[in-house]
Design an enzyme around this catalytic site. Structure first.
Site, PDB file in Angstrom:
ATOM      1  N   GLU A  36       0.815  -1.219   0.000  1.00 54.02           N
ATOM      2  CA  GLU A  36       0.000   0.000   0.000  1.00 54.02           C
ATOM      3  C   GLU A  36       0.849   1.269   0.000  1.00 54.02           C
ATOM      4  O   GLU A  36       0.440   2.279  -0.561  1.00 54.02           O
ATOM      5  CB  GLU A  36      -0.922   0.021   1.228  1.00 54.02           C
ATOM      6  CG  GLU A  36      -1.943  -1.096   1.279  1.00 54.02           C
ATOM      7  CD  GLU A  36      -3.074  -0.932   0.284  1.00 54.02           C
ATOM      8  OE1 GLU A  36      -3.278   0.183  -0.234  1.00 54.02           O
ATOM      9  OE2 GLU A  36      -3.764  -1.937   0.020  1.00 54.02           O
TER      10      GLU A  36
ATOM     11  N   CYS B  55      -5.815   6.467  -5.651  1.00 55.09           N
ATOM     12  CA  CYS B  55      -5.233   5.136  -5.858  1.00 55.09           C
ATOM     13  C   CYS B  55      -5.605   4.617  -7.250  1.00 55.09           C
ATOM     14  O   CYS B  55      -6.445   5.207  -7.930  1.00 55.09           O
ATOM     15  CB  CYS B  55      -5.701   4.181  -4.755  1.00 55.09           C
ATOM     16  SG  CYS B  55      -7.395   3.581  -4.958  1.00 55.09           S
TER      17      CYS B  55
END
Length: 193
Positions: free
Chosen positions: A58, A67
């Protein structure tokens, strides 16, 4: 052209906050009780190895970003209540623990249905997977049918479910290098112990 300030943070520092700095001696065992500041916020079953898999996949950002799935994100994969403001490491740790707890709850519910107990490696890998996909997507295909990985876990076929991890490498219909790498780490953890 618009320039934005990007603040990147240390995943290791956040793992230290979550584990109380004792992760090095207990890599394979569950994190256990998490205390942030003076408040106990959760009890985590994931191990520090599992935290590292999720954290390294992440990344850590103190400022919001979009993202690959198009979601506004901050911290370590946090998509809940993200504002335009910079967040502290302590807030990142608190958000991460809350999101990890959600992912663990999802996997624990399916494990319970199976009547079998996962190994620590299996639990770590599937928690990472659920953290990444979200519980609903982990369980259901876009047409509403059950995913193969969910079905295999539900029936206690954890090794077969481990083999499914490598298939989940697409984002927006495109094979993503980051997901390939993440799934390889999850698979290795899943079959390790």
């Amino acid at each position: 052209m618009t320039l934005t300030k990007r603040l990147i943070c240390s995943v290791a520092a956040v793992i230290g906050l979550v584990t109380g700095g004792v992760a090095l001696n207990n890599q394979e065992r569950p994190v256990g009780q998490v205390t942030l500041g003076s408040e106990t916020v959760a009890t985590l079953r994931i191990s520090p190895v599992g935290l590292e898999i999720i954290g390294s996949a992440e990344g850590c950002r103190q400022t919001p970003y979009t993202c690959p799935s198009g979601l506004i994100t901050n911290g370590i994969g946090n998509t809940h209540d993200v504002t335009g403001k910079t967040v502290s490491l302590e807030q990142i740790a608190a958000d991460w623990v809350a999101n990890l707890s959600d992912a663990e709850r999802c996997i624990s519910q399916v494990e319970s249905q199976s009547g079998e107990r996962m190994s620590q490696g299996e639990f770590d890998a599937f928690t990472s997977f659920s953290f990444n996909t979200g519980c609903e997507r982990f369980k259901r295909n876009r047409d509403g049918s059950e995913t193969e990985i969910y079905r295999r876990i539900k029936h206690g076929r954890f090794t077969q479910a481990c083999n499914e991890l490598r298939r989940w490498v697409y984002g927006g219909g495109v094979k993503l290098e980051g997901l390939i790498h993440r799934r390889e780490k999850e698979y290795a953890r899943c079959i390790a112990i």
